[in-house]
Write a protein that holds these residues in place. Sequence first.
Motif, short mmCIF file in Angstrom:
data_model
loop_
_atom_site.label_atom_id
_atom_site.label_comp_id
_atom_site.label_asym_id
_atom_site.label_seq_id
_atom_site.Cartn_x
_atom_site.Cartn_y
_atom_site.Cartn_z
N ARG A 32 0.87 -1.21 -0.10
CA ARG A 32 0.03 0.08 -0.11
C ARG A 32 0.94 1.16 -0.05
O ARG A 32 2.03 1.31 0.41
N ARG A 33 0.31 2.27 -0.44
CA ARG A 33 0.95 3.62 -0.59
C ARG A 33 1.72 3.77 0.64
O ARG A 33 3.02 4.52 0.84
N LYS A 34 1.00 3.72 2.00
CA LYS A 34 1.64 4.25 3.09
C LYS A 34 2.80 3.35 3.65
O LYS A 34 3.39 3.97 4.59
N ARG A 194 -4.74 -3.57 -2.16
CA ARG A 194 -4.81 -3.43 -3.59
C ARG A 194 -3.32 -3.29 -3.81
O ARG A 194 -2.48 -2.37 -3.12
N VAL A 195 -2.62 -3.76 -5.15
CA VAL A 195 -1.34 -3.50 -5.33
C VAL A 195 -1.31 -1.69 -5.81
O VAL A 195 -2.12 -1.32 -6.42
N HIS A 196 -0.33 -1.02 -5.15
CA HIS A 196 -0.40 0.45 -5.29
C HIS A 196 0.27 1.04 -6.47
O HIS A 196 0.22 2.09 -7.11
N ASP A 397 5.60 4.06 6.64
CA ASP A 397 6.35 5.16 6.16
C ASP A 397 6.70 6.17 7.31
O ASP A 397 7.74 6.76 7.65
N MET A 398 5.51 6.97 7.61
CA MET A 398 5.58 7.82 8.66
C MET A 398 5.92 7.55 10.12
O MET A 398 6.83 8.16 10.73
N THR A 399 5.55 6.43 10.57
CA THR A 399 5.89 5.88 11.84
C THR A 399 7.31 5.24 12.01
O THR A 399 7.80 5.47 13.06
N GLN A 400 7.67 4.58 11.14
CA GLN A 400 9.23 4.20 11.31
C GLN A 400 10.14 5.13 10.66
O GLN A 400 11.33 4.76 11.08
N HIS A 401 9.88 5.70 9.60
CA HIS A 401 10.97 6.72 8.95
C HIS A 401 10.71 8.02 8.76
O HIS A 401 11.71 9.01 8.48
N GLY A 402 9.41 8.79 9.27
CA GLY A 402 9.13 9.96 9.07
C GLY A 402 9.02 10.59 7.71
O GLY A 402 9.43 11.74 7.43
N GLU A 403 8.75 9.74 6.56
CA GLU A 403 8.94 9.93 5.27
C GLU A 403 7.79 9.56 4.66
O GLU A 403 6.83 8.61 4.83
N GLN A 404 7.39 10.08 3.46
CA GLN A 404 6.38 9.71 2.77
C GLN A 404 6.49 9.66 1.31
O GLN A 404 7.30 10.44 0.65
N LEU A 412 -6.07 7.69 3.94
CA LEU A 412 -5.31 6.47 4.30
C LEU A 412 -5.90 5.22 3.02
O LEU A 412 -6.86 5.43 2.39
N ASP A 413 -4.89 4.51 3.07
CA ASP A 413 -5.32 3.44 1.87
C ASP A 413 -5.11 1.90 2.27
O ASP A 413 -4.49 1.60 3.56
#
Length: 413
Positions: A32-34, A194-196, A397-404, A412-413
Amino acid sequence: MNMGDNGFILICASLVFIMTPGLAFFYGGLVRRKNVVNTMMACAGIMGLSVVMWVLFGFSLAFGADHGGVIGGLEYICLNGLDFNEALDYAPSLSSLTFVVFQMMFAMITPALITGSVAGRMKYKALFLFIALWSLLVYYPMAHMVWGSGGFLAEIGSVDFAGGNVVHISSGVSGLVLALILGRRRGMGHTSYRVHNIPFVFLGAALLWFGWFGFNAGSALGAGGLAAHAFLTSALSSGTALLVWMLIDVIKDGKPTLVGASTGLVVGLVAITPGAGFVPVWSSIITGAVVSPLCYFMMNFLKKKLKIDDALDAFGCHGIGGIWGGIATGLFARSDINSVAQWNGLVFGETRLFAAQLISIVVTIAVAVVGTLICVGITRIFTKLRVESKEELVGMDMTQHGEQAYPSFNGLD
């Protein structure tokens, strides 16, 4: 030392290197995108970790002097005692350091395969520690048992040209065990996953196919006919598996898919890896044709029925594909193609190689299961394995690395 062989294997090592970034794109496109940054970062971290560990002690433990047929010695710590102007017995036409760097790329891609099973829910620091331990307790011993001088599985007569046991079965089985321990992703069975990014998936698969020619052809450890043979069997198995997967898609859903074609070409490469330099060219068509329905059944039916959340099908692709590849090698190998095989395969009327292949598969599964459980136990001493539910909801992405990956995307997806 042969300069032509040396140059060829260095090029092959570079091709194998590109497989890990390729895997990052392949896995990153599927999630997923996130979670795409976290998924790709898992491969990136392993790229650095594996190189440092391999030079410090990994090569020595895998290819040093034999201890009990299970592990190497410590004489090559920090590559001490290796002269780049001299060859090793493993590859007499290569510089010792050329052999080191070629094998180093295998030690890089193998643990990265595991990350597909745990995508979207494993804490990054837990994954990083687990991979370090897994390389030490599973990969280095398996490399020694299969390829090292005096290794147990080599001594019983089993063969593995480029890593069916060492790379694919070990990582696939370990990924399955780790996925079972972690549990299913939040909302699995109720939420659509889904495949993003399908272009990412195909880009990754194409890079894997490109690099895999170095992976398999380079395992001949020389620029000769055996390398060309392994190149051709790899291409033929992969192409066949791709076409068969497309056919399965058409039969089931009425349309071929790019994700399906990408998956098919990868499982075809997985299946031919152990036998690429042992089996006749024609048999690679059978190897590729059989692996697609086997893996498809595991990924699309058995996994759902057993409610296993092997997120990106590391076991369904590499575990099942590697097991079939080991069996196929026992069926089709010929000693006149490669004298490393002491006997011909079952199809040619001999049984000893086939039996040795089955034993090697069982041993690899056992080592992977036990090793994974030990690594999980040690990792849990220092950190939880899984992120909190809220972190999983927000995205890795955000919780482990602070990046998007896609900063303009706010939902949300």
